[in-house]
Write an enzyme that holds these catalytic residues in place. Structure first.
Site, PDB file in Angstrom:
ATOM      1  N   ARG A   1      94.847  57.379 -26.673  1.00  0.00           N
ATOM      2  CA  ARG A   1      93.577  57.967 -26.264  1.00  0.00           C
ATOM      3  C   ARG A   1      93.495  57.955 -24.744  1.00  0.00           C
ATOM      4  O   ARG A   1      94.315  57.342 -24.073  1.00  0.00           O
ATOM      5  CB  ARG A   1      92.403  57.204 -26.892  1.00  0.00           C
TER       6      ARG A   1
ATOM      7  N   ALA B   1      92.317  60.903 -21.594  1.00  0.00           N
ATOM      8  CA  ALA B   1      92.732  62.291 -21.376  1.00  0.00           C
ATOM      9  C   ALA B   1      94.207  62.441 -20.953  1.00  0.00           C
ATOM     10  O   ALA B   1      94.971  63.170 -21.598  1.00  0.00           O
ATOM     11  CB  ALA B   1      91.793  62.948 -20.372  1.00  0.00           C
TER      12      ALA B   1
ATOM     13  N   ARG C   1      91.979  67.056 -30.829  1.00  0.00           N
ATOM     14  CA  ARG C   1      90.785  66.635 -30.082  1.00  0.00           C
ATOM     15  C   ARG C   1      90.454  67.735 -29.063  1.00  0.00           C
ATOM     16  O   ARG C   1      91.331  68.160 -28.307  1.00  0.00           O
ATOM     17  CB  ARG C   1      91.022  65.298 -29.351  1.00  0.00           C
TER      18      ARG C   1
ATOM     19  N   ASP D   1      87.333  63.558 -18.736  1.00  0.00           N
ATOM     20  CA  ASP D   1      88.108  64.265 -19.773  1.00  0.00           C
ATOM     21  C   ASP D   1      88.271  65.751 -19.469  1.00  0.00           C
ATOM     22  O   ASP D   1      89.229  66.373 -19.915  1.00  0.00           O
ATOM     23  CB  ASP D   1      87.447  64.084 -21.139  1.00  0.00           C
TER      24      ASP D   1
ATOM     25  N   LYS E   1      83.410  60.059 -21.466  1.00  0.00           N
ATOM     26  CA  LYS E   1      82.925  59.333 -22.642  1.00  0.00           C
ATOM     27  C   LYS E   1      81.403  59.305 -22.720  1.00  0.00           C
ATOM     28  O   LYS E   1      80.728  59.132 -21.700  1.00  0.00           O
ATOM     29  CB  LYS E   1      83.493  57.906 -22.578  1.00  0.00           C
TER      30      LYS E   1
HETATM   31  O1  MRU Z   1      87.623  58.908 -26.708  1.00  0.00           O
HETATM   32  P1  MRU Z   1      88.525  58.398 -25.646  1.00  0.00           P
HETATM   33  O2  MRU Z   1      88.734  56.926 -25.701  1.00  0.00           O
HETATM   34  O3  MRU Z   1      89.824  59.162 -25.575  1.00  0.00           O
HETATM   35  O4  MRU Z   1      87.750  58.707 -24.286  1.00  0.00           O
HETATM   36  C1  MRU Z   1      88.358  58.363 -23.078  1.00  0.00           C
HETATM   37  C2  MRU Z   1      87.526  58.621 -21.885  1.00  0.00           C
HETATM   38  O5  MRU Z   1      86.442  59.149 -21.971  1.00  0.00           O
HETATM   39  C3  MRU Z   1      88.141  58.308 -20.561  1.00  0.00           C
HETATM   40  O6  MRU Z   1      87.173  57.898 -19.658  1.00  0.00           O
HETATM   41  C4  MRU Z   1      88.826  59.554 -20.012  1.00  0.00           C
HETATM   42  O7  MRU Z   1      89.670  60.114 -20.969  1.00  0.00           O
HETATM   43  C5  MRU Z   1      89.592  59.282 -18.773  1.00  0.00           C
HETATM   44  S1  MRU Z   1      91.057  58.388 -19.069  1.00  0.00           S
HETATM   45  C6  MRU Z   1      91.895  58.217 -17.628  1.00  0.00           C
END
Ligand code: MRU
Length: 350
Positions: free
Chosen positions: A50, A52, A93, A242, A253
């Protein structure tokens, strides 16, 4: 201690992807092998991998998994299969643009060779490009750390939301890279990590990473951020992203938008850290960023037992969009975009 490898390709074109299973952290440190494209789709969907940039790397490797068994005699059908594989992975996703970006990139990379080379050679090229994406992500994260580190002063308090660390990237992270880098430069500071309901990436992953690197971290529930700010404990907020629209509106998030509003109310600068692969310049603003809706059970059963009446209605958007007007700056591998405007975004990203 460095964060263990989030994602790794083992072997050659007939190899497989090894993921650090993030659903099990911090209780267990176990790896999950993806040997088929369906394994990778599932691993992305359930958040075994998980964040981005990490799901971008995973998707690129997923394309290799999808193509490695291809044994068609006609070249044309390699292209058809490649499209099918890409569409399938993109459906896992929707919000983090890095996933679609990585799939598009490996597909585009192969285009000039498609009608000319045998399947085995094409799959080798896909693998080379997937590994290049991973290596570039590693380097971009280091550069983000370097550009962001000066934003954290000696003795300051930093708030972060979700997990944007080494686990969410090929290595080192984005928001956490800023902290790692400031710590490597010898500064001491304290991080407050929002737990990040419903899946607790802050509690389970961010505290784990910071603690392992010897950085002072304090876990708080999401609804405590306002009070902690009011007490004067936070000087700067840094989160990941993301998808970032051309004007700087940023999807991250769920809960990030609320943190940005709180930061503004307390006069605290709110920064976003992200590589250029997280920008979606096809979107002028964040209004049309697709927001992933997830299983209601993450909310009703997320803490290991049922915490709501049976059959209760649940709304579970996994991301929200923070307007550019609330963002003090976006830390990229090319420098800090500040102030956050379309002109500045385009100037930085060329
Ligand atoms: O649902 P997730 O855990 O994949 O969400 C992750 C986030 O929102 C992170 O803050 C984002 O992907 C940045 S990761 C460098």
């Amino acid at each position: 201690m460095d964060t263990p490898r989030t994602i790794q390709w083992i072997g050659g074109t007939d190899g497989f992807a090894r993921l650090l299973d993030q659903t099990l952290l911090p209780e267990k440190l176990e790896f999950r092998d993806c040997r088929k494209i369906e394994d990778m789709w599932e691993a992305i969907k359930v958040l075994c991998v998980r964040g981005a940039p990490a799901i971008g790397c995973a998707a690129a490797m997923g394309v290799v998994l999808g193509m490695q068994t291809f044994n068609g005699k006609e070249r044309g059908s390699y292209r058809d299969k490649l499209c099918e594989v890409g569409d399938y992975l993109r459906s896992s996703r929707p919000t983090a643009v890095n996933l679609a970006w990585a799939v598009d990139r490996v597909q585009r990379f192969l285009e000039p060779y498609l009608e000319k080379e045998p399947a085995q050679k094409l799959t080798q090229r896909l693998l080379d490009e997937a590994l290049a994406i991973e290596e570039e992500d590693r380097q971009m994260c280091r550069a983000i750390g370097k550009f962001g580190a000066p934003l954290i002063g000696e003795g300051q308090g930093v708030l972060t939301h979700c997990n944007a660390g080494g686990l969410a990237t090929a290595d080192y992270g984005t928001a956490l890279a800023v902290m790692f880098s400031a710590a490597e430069q010898g500064r001491t500071f304290r991080v407050f990590a929002d737990e990040t309901r419903p899946l607790l990436q802050g509690a389970r992953l961010t505290t784990w990473e910071l603690h392992h690197r010897g950085i002072d971290v304090t876990l708080i529930c999401d609804n405590m951020a306002a009070q902690v700010m009011r007490e004067g404990r936070i000087n700067v907020v840094v989160t990941g992203a993301d998808r970032i629209a051309a004007n700087g509106d940023t999807a991250n998030k769920i809960g990030t938008y609320g943190v940005a509003v709180l930061a503004r109310a307390h006069n605290i600068p709110f920064y976003v850290a992200a590589p250029s692969s997280t920008f979606d310049l096809s979107m002028p603003t964040g209004d049309k960023i697709p927001i992933e809706q997830r299983d209601p059970r993450e909310i009703t059963h997320g803490l290991g037992r049922c915490i709501a009446p049976d059959g209760i209605k649940v709304y579970n958007p996994a991301f929200d969009v923070t307007p550019a007007s609330l963002i003090a700056g976006i830390i990229t591998e090319k420098g800090v975009i500040q102030p956050v405007t379309t002109e500045k975004v385009l100037a930085m990203l060329g």
